[in-house]
Design an enzyme around this catalytic site. Sequence first.
Site, PDB file in Angstrom:
ATOM      1  N   ARG A 100       2.553  -5.008 -19.772  1.00 37.56           N
ATOM      2  CA  ARG A 100       1.714  -3.927 -20.291  1.00 37.56           C
ATOM      3  C   ARG A 100       1.788  -3.854 -21.818  1.00 37.56           C
ATOM      4  NH1 ARG A 100       3.827   1.055 -16.821  1.00 37.56           N
ATOM      5  NH2 ARG A 100       2.129   2.145 -17.930  1.00 37.56           N
TER       6      ARG A 100
ATOM      7  N   LEU B  69       9.356  -3.011  -9.873  1.00 32.76           N
ATOM      8  CA  LEU B  69       7.966  -2.947 -10.301  1.00 32.76           C
ATOM      9  C   LEU B  69       7.671  -1.489 -10.630  1.00 32.76           C
ATOM     10  CD1 LEU B  69       6.122  -5.155  -7.629  1.00 32.76           C
ATOM     11  CD2 LEU B  69       6.792  -5.817  -9.949  1.00 32.76           C
ATOM     12  N   ASP B  70       6.838  -1.263 -11.627  1.00 35.73           N
ATOM     13  CA  ASP B  70       6.439   0.107 -11.940  1.00 35.73           C
ATOM     14  C   ASP B  70       5.777   0.744 -10.724  1.00 35.73           C
ATOM     15  OD1 ASP B  70       7.301  -0.245 -14.549  1.00 35.73           O
ATOM     16  OD2 ASP B  70       5.317  -0.846 -15.269  1.00 35.73           O
ATOM     17  N   LYS B  71       5.796   2.057 -10.681  1.00 39.44           N
ATOM     18  CA  LYS B  71       5.203   2.793  -9.564  1.00 39.44           C
ATOM     19  C   LYS B  71       3.787   2.318  -9.272  1.00 39.44           C
ATOM     20  CE  LYS B  71       3.585   7.436  -8.304  1.00 39.44           C
ATOM     21  NZ  LYS B  71       3.502   8.855  -8.719  1.00 39.44           N
TER      22      LYS B  71
END
Length: 337
Positions: free
Chosen positions: A267, A162-164
């Site tokens: 996104r 998962l992205d930060k």
Amino acid sequence: MKQIEAIISATPVPPEGNEDEDISAEVEYRKLEVTVEQHGIRLDKAISELLPEFSRNYLQQLIAARQVTLQTSVVDKPSLKVKAADSIVVELRPTPQSQAFKPQAMALDVVFQDEHLIVINKPAGLVVHPAPGNWSGTLLNGLLAHDPGIVLVPRAGIVHRLDKDTSGLMVVARSRAVMDALVQAIAARDVGRQYLAVGHKPWAGVAKKTVEAAIGRDPRNRLRMAVVDLEQGHGKTARTDIVFLANCTEGCLVHCILHTGRTHQIRVHMASIGHSLVADTVYGGWNVPELQRQALHAFRLELVHPVTGAQLRFQVDPPPDFMGLVSNWGLSYNAPN
């Protein structure tokens, strides 16, 4: 000798003949043995398989810097061919990357755990894997402290990221066999990953939209991804189902179902249909008082247990910052079925 045995034997040892030398405590030596399966392959490939916690590029740099001994000779050519039972000693200096794969105690929100896998509810702001700019304090460091045995699994068992600034559910393997099974399940699209997201601008049109648009590096900005034409550039096919949940004058709450797992997929796809995620400044969103990170939460994870065969389903509500945005914008939230 199997590869796992070689990894277990990769314990820090000094090279022979240095008893009288004042060796800095910050220098670490790893003694490895080439496996039968690795006979005849390149030196750098063999080392990267025996030290999976380090990148191949980094290990090639060590070889070029003459910090690797093959049998009794210092070598500097990554392309050298190795033989079964060859002895290799790798000298690790205290660079940021060599210190990255260290246990660091942290509070992990463990949703589920058995002897085979762990399911984590990752908070926003936590980097998953060490990388330039974030060599410590990552989820990987926390996993190594939580389960010391996971050091034997490549990337500490992390099979997806998962992205930060994305919160939510992740599954982690506790053995190499389970990791391989999970990687295969994800590739076969047998692992269900579902997200909640808040996009700018009210939703219009049909309640469910399927976005099938390939994703690749943005040719105008290599630091971000973009929808690309595969006939004109490089990229990978990507598909996201986006289901409308609630509207307000500022934006919309949606349920996103991944069918592929491309970098920044939701996104990019949300931006491509005119609904950039709230606070996702990389893809056209803008910050709001309620939220200082992209409004994206991995709320549901579904998979077949790779060992027991049980059907597993996990669900966690979004964290307070996300729910604060939903509440302040007057978006009606009920967890999707």
